[in-house]
Design a protein around this motif. Structure first.
Motif, PDB file in Angstrom:
ATOM      1  N   VAL A 154       0.409  -0.957  -0.184  1.00 48.22           N
ATOM      2  CA  VAL A 154       0.014   0.356   0.041  1.00 48.22           C
ATOM      3  C   VAL A 154       1.033   1.062   0.129  1.00 48.22           C
ATOM      4  O   VAL A 154       0.780   2.253  -0.603  1.00 48.22           O
ATOM      5  CB  VAL A 154      -0.962  -0.385   1.201  1.00 48.22           C
ATOM      6  N   PRO A 155       2.274   0.954   0.808  1.00 52.08           N
ATOM      7  CA  PRO A 155       2.635   2.577   0.643  1.00 52.08           C
ATOM      8  C   PRO A 155       2.907   2.840  -0.956  1.00 52.08           C
ATOM      9  O   PRO A 155       2.986   3.872  -1.028  1.00 52.08           O
ATOM     10  CB  PRO A 155       3.693   2.361   1.684  1.00 52.08           C
ATOM     11  N   ALA A 156       4.165   1.823  -1.479  1.00 53.33           N
ATOM     12  CA  ALA A 156       4.721   1.960  -2.891  1.00 53.33           C
ATOM     13  C   ALA A 156       3.325   2.051  -3.448  1.00 53.33           C
ATOM     14  O   ALA A 156       3.531   3.408  -4.200  1.00 53.33           O
ATOM     15  CB  ALA A 156       4.428   1.311  -2.951  1.00 53.33           C
ATOM     16  N   LEU A 157       2.202   2.424  -3.582  1.00 54.61           N
ATOM     17  CA  LEU A 157       0.684   2.569  -4.433  1.00 54.61           C
ATOM     18  C   LEU A 157       0.855   3.934  -3.753  1.00 54.61           C
ATOM     19  O   LEU A 157       0.401   5.162  -5.115  1.00 54.61           O
ATOM     20  CB  LEU A 157      -0.748   1.904  -4.038  1.00 54.61           C
ATOM     21  N   ILE A 158       0.423   4.278  -3.184  1.00 47.14           N
ATOM     22  CA  ILE A 158       0.143   5.797  -2.552  1.00 47.14           C
ATOM     23  C   ILE A 158       1.101   6.269  -3.120  1.00 47.14           C
ATOM     24  O   ILE A 158       0.784   7.527  -3.643  1.00 47.14           O
ATOM     25  CB  ILE A 158      -0.363   6.386  -1.239  1.00 47.14           C
ATOM     26  N   ARG A 159       2.647   6.708  -3.121  1.00 44.46           N
ATOM     27  CA  ARG A 159       3.255   7.210  -3.420  1.00 44.46           C
ATOM     28  C   ARG A 159       3.295   7.029  -4.680  1.00 44.46           C
ATOM     29  O   ARG A 159       3.731   8.128  -5.449  1.00 44.46           O
ATOM     30  CB  ARG A 159       5.023   6.733  -2.641  1.00 44.46           C
ATOM     31  N   SER A 160       3.132   6.096  -5.408  1.00 46.45           N
ATOM     32  CA  SER A 160       3.388   6.747  -6.842  1.00 46.45           C
ATOM     33  C   SER A 160       1.931   7.446  -7.356  1.00 46.45           C
ATOM     34  O   SER A 160       1.843   8.406  -8.817  1.00 46.45           O
ATOM     35  CB  SER A 160       2.661   5.277  -7.614  1.00 46.45           C
ATOM     36  N   VAL A 161       0.850   7.715  -6.588  1.00 45.22           N
ATOM     37  CA  VAL A 161       0.348   8.898  -7.185  1.00 45.22           C
ATOM     38  C   VAL A 161       0.182  10.077  -6.742  1.00 45.22           C
ATOM     39  O   VAL A 161       1.154  10.517  -5.929  1.00 45.22           O
ATOM     40  CB  VAL A 161      -1.588   8.481  -6.507  1.00 45.22           C
ATOM     41  N   ASP A 162      -0.622  10.897  -7.466  1.00 42.08           N
ATOM     42  CA  ASP A 162      -0.611  12.795  -7.373  1.00 42.08           C
ATOM     43  C   ASP A 162      -1.198  13.161  -6.235  1.00 42.08           C
ATOM     44  O   ASP A 162      -1.464  14.500  -6.150  1.00 42.08           O
ATOM     45  CB  ASP A 162      -0.672  13.089  -8.609  1.00 42.08           C
ATOM     46  N   VAL A 163      -2.117  12.575  -6.000  1.00 46.41           N
ATOM     47  CA  VAL A 163      -4.055  13.040  -5.215  1.00 46.41           C
ATOM     48  C   VAL A 163      -4.435  12.102  -4.847  1.00 46.41           C
ATOM     49  O   VAL A 163      -4.801  11.093  -5.807  1.00 46.41           O
ATOM     50  CB  VAL A 163      -4.333  13.635  -5.846  1.00 46.41           C
ATOM     51  N   ALA A 164      -4.743  11.711  -3.482  1.00 50.48           N
ATOM     52  CA  ALA A 164      -5.742  10.933  -2.945  1.00 50.48           C
ATOM     53  C   ALA A 164      -7.092  10.988  -2.799  1.00 50.48           C
ATOM     54  O   ALA A 164      -7.237  12.699  -2.016  1.00 50.48           O
ATOM     55  CB  ALA A 164      -4.998  10.459  -1.815  1.00 50.48           C
ATOM     56  N   VAL A 165      -8.033  10.843  -3.080  1.00 50.15           N
ATOM     57  CA  VAL A 165      -9.186  11.294  -2.888  1.00 50.15           C
ATOM     58  C   VAL A 165      -9.763  10.264  -2.176  1.00 50.15           C
ATOM     59  O   VAL A 165     -10.226   8.860  -2.166  1.00 50.15           O
ATOM     60  CB  VAL A 165      -9.908  11.927  -4.316  1.00 50.15           C
TER      61      VAL A 165
ATOM     62  N   SER B 245      -2.601   8.011   3.339  1.00 50.52           N
ATOM     63  CA  SER B 245      -1.957   9.441   2.206  1.00 50.52           C
ATOM     64  C   SER B 245      -1.303  10.688   2.774  1.00 50.52           C
ATOM     65  O   SER B 245      -0.159  11.093   2.239  1.00 50.52           O
ATOM     66  CB  SER B 245      -3.162  10.034   1.508  1.00 50.52           C
ATOM     67  N   MET B 246      -1.643  10.861   3.525  1.00 51.08           N
ATOM     68  CA  MET B 246      -0.831  12.475   4.624  1.00 51.08           C
ATOM     69  C   MET B 246       0.278  12.051   4.763  1.00 51.08           C
ATOM     70  O   MET B 246       1.779  12.598   4.814  1.00 51.08           O
ATOM     71  CB  MET B 246      -1.551  12.950   5.686  1.00 51.08           C
ATOM     72  N   ALA B 247       0.702  10.754   5.526  1.00 49.41           N
ATOM     73  CA  ALA B 247       2.187  10.538   6.263  1.00 49.41           C
ATOM     74  C   ALA B 247       2.991  10.027   4.568  1.00 49.41           C
ATOM     75  O   ALA B 247       4.176  10.420   5.647  1.00 49.41           O
ATOM     76  CB  ALA B 247       1.978   8.811   6.785  1.00 49.41           C
ATOM     77  N   CYS B 248       1.973   9.632   3.324  1.00 46.69           N
ATOM     78  CA  CYS B 248       2.754   9.488   2.470  1.00 46.69           C
ATOM     79  C   CYS B 248       3.252  10.722   1.947  1.00 46.69           C
ATOM     80  O   CYS B 248       4.382  10.893   0.982  1.00 46.69           O
ATOM     81  CB  CYS B 248       2.462   8.680   1.676  1.00 46.69           C
ATOM     82  N   GLY B 249       2.714  12.020   1.991  1.00 47.52           N
ATOM     83  CA  GLY B 249       3.045  12.930   1.063  1.00 47.52           C
ATOM     84  C   GLY B 249       2.227  13.420   0.453  1.00 47.52           C
ATOM     85  O   GLY B 249       2.602  14.233  -0.498  1.00 47.52           O
ATOM     86  N   ILE B 250       0.787  12.567   0.629  1.00 38.33           N
ATOM     87  CA  ILE B 250       0.293  12.288  -0.934  1.00 38.33           C
ATOM     88  C   ILE B 250      -0.600  13.590  -0.610  1.00 38.33           C
ATOM     89  O   ILE B 250      -1.420  13.632   0.557  1.00 38.33           O
ATOM     90  CB  ILE B 250      -0.191  11.372  -1.489  1.00 38.33           C
ATOM     91  N   PRO B 251      -1.200  14.909  -1.246  1.00 39.89           N
ATOM     92  CA  PRO B 251      -2.223  15.631  -1.276  1.00 39.89           C
ATOM     93  C   PRO B 251      -3.189  14.630  -1.524  1.00 39.89           C
ATOM     94  O   PRO B 251      -3.753  13.940  -1.825  1.00 39.89           O
ATOM     95  CB  PRO B 251      -1.708  16.644  -2.315  1.00 39.89           C
ATOM     96  N   VAL B 252      -4.141  15.027  -0.127  1.00 40.36           N
ATOM     97  CA  VAL B 252      -5.624  14.614  -0.459  1.00 40.36           C
ATOM     98  C   VAL B 252      -7.057  16.105  -0.461  1.00 40.36           C
ATOM     99  O   VAL B 252      -6.942  16.554  -0.218  1.00 40.36           O
ATOM    100  CB  VAL B 252      -6.003  13.736   0.787  1.00 40.36           C
ATOM    101  N   ILE B 253      -8.240  14.938  -1.075  1.00 39.96           N
ATOM    102  CA  ILE B 253      -9.255  15.498  -1.431  1.00 39.96           C
ATOM    103  C   ILE B 253     -10.089  14.483  -0.363  1.00 39.96           C
ATOM    104  O   ILE B 253     -10.358  13.908  -0.686  1.00 39.96           O
ATOM    105  CB  ILE B 253      -9.853  15.575  -2.668  1.00 39.96           C
TER     106      ILE B 253
ATOM    107  N   ALA C  19     -14.816  17.920  -9.394  1.00 35.57           N
ATOM    108  CA  ALA C  19     -13.834  17.817 -10.231  1.00 35.57           C
ATOM    109  C   ALA C  19     -13.268  19.406 -10.607  1.00 35.57           C
ATOM    110  O   ALA C  19     -12.452  18.785 -10.589  1.00 35.57           O
ATOM    111  CB  ALA C  19     -14.982  17.792 -11.411  1.00 35.57           C
ATOM    112  N   GLN C  20     -14.215  20.015 -10.074  1.00 36.05           N
ATOM    113  CA  GLN C  20     -13.202  21.436 -10.034  1.00 36.05           C
ATOM    114  C   GLN C  20     -12.409  21.526  -9.423  1.00 36.05           C
ATOM    115  O   GLN C  20     -11.557  21.853  -9.332  1.00 36.05           O
ATOM    116  CB  GLN C  20     -14.111  22.120  -9.506  1.00 36.05           C
ATOM    117  N   THR C  21     -12.058  20.849  -8.065  1.00 39.88           N
ATOM    118  CA  THR C  21     -11.170  20.888  -6.771  1.00 39.88           C
ATOM    119  C   THR C  21     -10.084  20.039  -7.790  1.00 39.88           C
ATOM    120  O   THR C  21      -9.152  20.788  -7.522  1.00 39.88           O
ATOM    121  CB  THR C  21     -11.594  20.249  -5.456  1.00 39.88           C
ATOM    122  N   LEU C  22     -10.315  19.375  -8.229  1.00 41.35           N
ATOM    123  CA  LEU C  22      -9.706  18.091  -8.132  1.00 41.35           C
ATOM    124  C   LEU C  22      -8.682  18.496  -9.405  1.00 41.35           C
ATOM    125  O   LEU C  22      -7.049  18.655  -9.520  1.00 41.35           O
ATOM    126  CB  LEU C  22     -10.061  16.798  -8.952  1.00 41.35           C
TER     127      LEU C  22
END
Length: 420
Positions: free
Chosen positions: A284-295, A310-318, A347-350
């Protein structure tokens, strides 16, 4: 201390997959091992779901999982467990008469229902963590909520009879206070995240050319994954990864996957959505780190562990502005909060966030700092231990059992409930 954790359906030994397993399994496992690490002895009592599994299984140094009979020794969904809780309680009584704990921590409403009468007879204080409240579930799911009507009465009894209710969000605490639970008998201790595993640094899952959006969590309707799918046509540059649900080889027969795929076909998203199925916890951590935004935009959310991971992995969240998200995500500083059920707004926020790399960088740094400060297991274990010590130093009045209450005569034959 000798700590008894009761988690009637969510064993720490369970694989994190499927409809009946999830964040509670991880929470119980991490909390138990963390408490043992600082010197306590922990036994987790859960229902025997396999005929051949040993009565007691070691789960790390200082932690054991004990399997108690409650109904057939086979898989049962939570929906079918309430009628077996009296038997579960009798088995707890036998265990605690042999090996009396100093404190009991019950997880989920049925665990409290079984544990409180037994602990009261032995003079042992009970702390209760609900992980979800039935009244909240019914409010958001309406007729789709199949929880038994007795659940509300049981939960209120458990809340009022516990030495301390350990809520996972401020919103949950506020609701408990409306039930007449005294403020000094409710405290907030959030769920935790392994900060050594969920880090910004580390391997990443293979990616593609497009920006990637991640939806991570159990695949049940209330998680709002359909809202993300409906938003994505207005974010044409990105692809959506949906992680969770059954194992990959079972995707074709899963009804929720079929429903979501139908929606993806309807909105023309077929070529930009990937259903990954259950992802091994180690991956899971490697998957999270591979994305630009977690929703993560559920209708309601008692805590929202995948958001904090996701926050812990430094990935921006919506995230949707509900439940625990209102505690974990600081809007405009560590991520963004949006209304649930609104794909246009999402969609607008993302689209805006994907177009602002500098903002994503700021969110990344702030999110990791907030996760380290408030949601590490070190901090959660410390706060939980403090709760235990606060109740073991006082005498708790012995409550009547729920079964003694006139309104609860039918609790032994509670109807089928549903997933949280």
């Amino acid at each position: 201390m000798r700590i008894a954790m009761v988690s009637e359906h969510a064993s720490p030994l369970a694989v994190i997959t499927g409809e009946d397993a999830g964040g509670q399994n991880v929470h119980v496992a991490e909390l138990a091992t963390g408490l043992a690490r600082i010197g306590h002895e922990v036994i987790v009592y859960t229902r025997r779901a396999q005929a051949t599994i040993p009565d007691r299984v070691p789960f790390g140094e200082g932690v054991w999982v004990e399997h108690l009979r409650a109904g057939p020794a086979g898989p049962l969904s939570k929906d079918r467990l309430p009628p077996h809780m009296p038997e579960f309680g009798r088995e707890l009584k036998k265990a605690w008469q042999r090996d009396r704990p100093d404190v009991v921590h019950a997880h989920f409403w049925m665990s409290g229902m079984a544990a409180i009468p037994v602990a009261a007879d032995l003079g042992v204080p009970v702390l209760q963590t609900f992980h979800a409240l039935g009244s909240t579930k019914r409010h958001f799911q309406g007729e789709a909520d199949t929880s038994p009507p007795e659940r509300d009465r049981v939960e209120r009894f458990v809340a009022r009879s516990s030495a301390l209710v350990v809520a996972t969000s401020q919103e949950e605490k506020e609701q408990l206070l409306t039930w007449g639970v005294r403020p000094e008998r409710v405290t907030v201790v959030p769920c935790g995240v392994d900060m050594d595993r969920f880090t910004p640094e580390g391997p990443q899952a293979p990616g593609g050319e497009r920006p990637r959006v991640l939806s991570l969590g159990r695949l049940v309707p209330r998680k709002g994954v359909d809202t993300i799918i409906r938003a994505m046509p207005d974010v044409p540059e990105a692809e959506l990864l949906i992680a969770g649900g059954p194992y990959p080889h079972e995707l074709e027969t899963d009804p929720e996957i079929s429903r979501l795929r139908t929606i993806a076909d309807e909105v023309g998203l077929t070529d930009r959505v990937r259903f990954l199925g259950c992802v091994d916890r180690a991956d899971v951590p490697a998957l999270i780190r591979s994305v630009d935004v977690a929703v993560n935009v559920p209708w309601y959310e008692p805590f929202g562990i995948s958001t904090v991971e996701s926050m812990a992995c430094g990935i921006p969240v919506i995230a949707s502005r509900v439940g625990g998200h209102k505690d974990t995500v600081v809007h405009g500083e560590t991520g963004l909060l949006v209304p649930s059920h609104q794909p246009g707004r999402l969609a607008q926020t993302l689209s805006w966030l994907l177009a602002e790399p500098a903002v994503r960088t700021l969110f990344s740094t702030a999110a990791r700092e907030r996760a380290e400060e408030l949601y590490s297991w070190t901090e959660v274990v410390r706060a939980t231990e403090e709760c235990y010590r606060s109740v073991t130093s006082v005498t708790v009045p012995t409550p009547r059992t729920f079964h003694d209450r006139p309104s609860a005569r039918a609790v032994g034959t509670v109807g089928r409930g549903s997933e949280e």
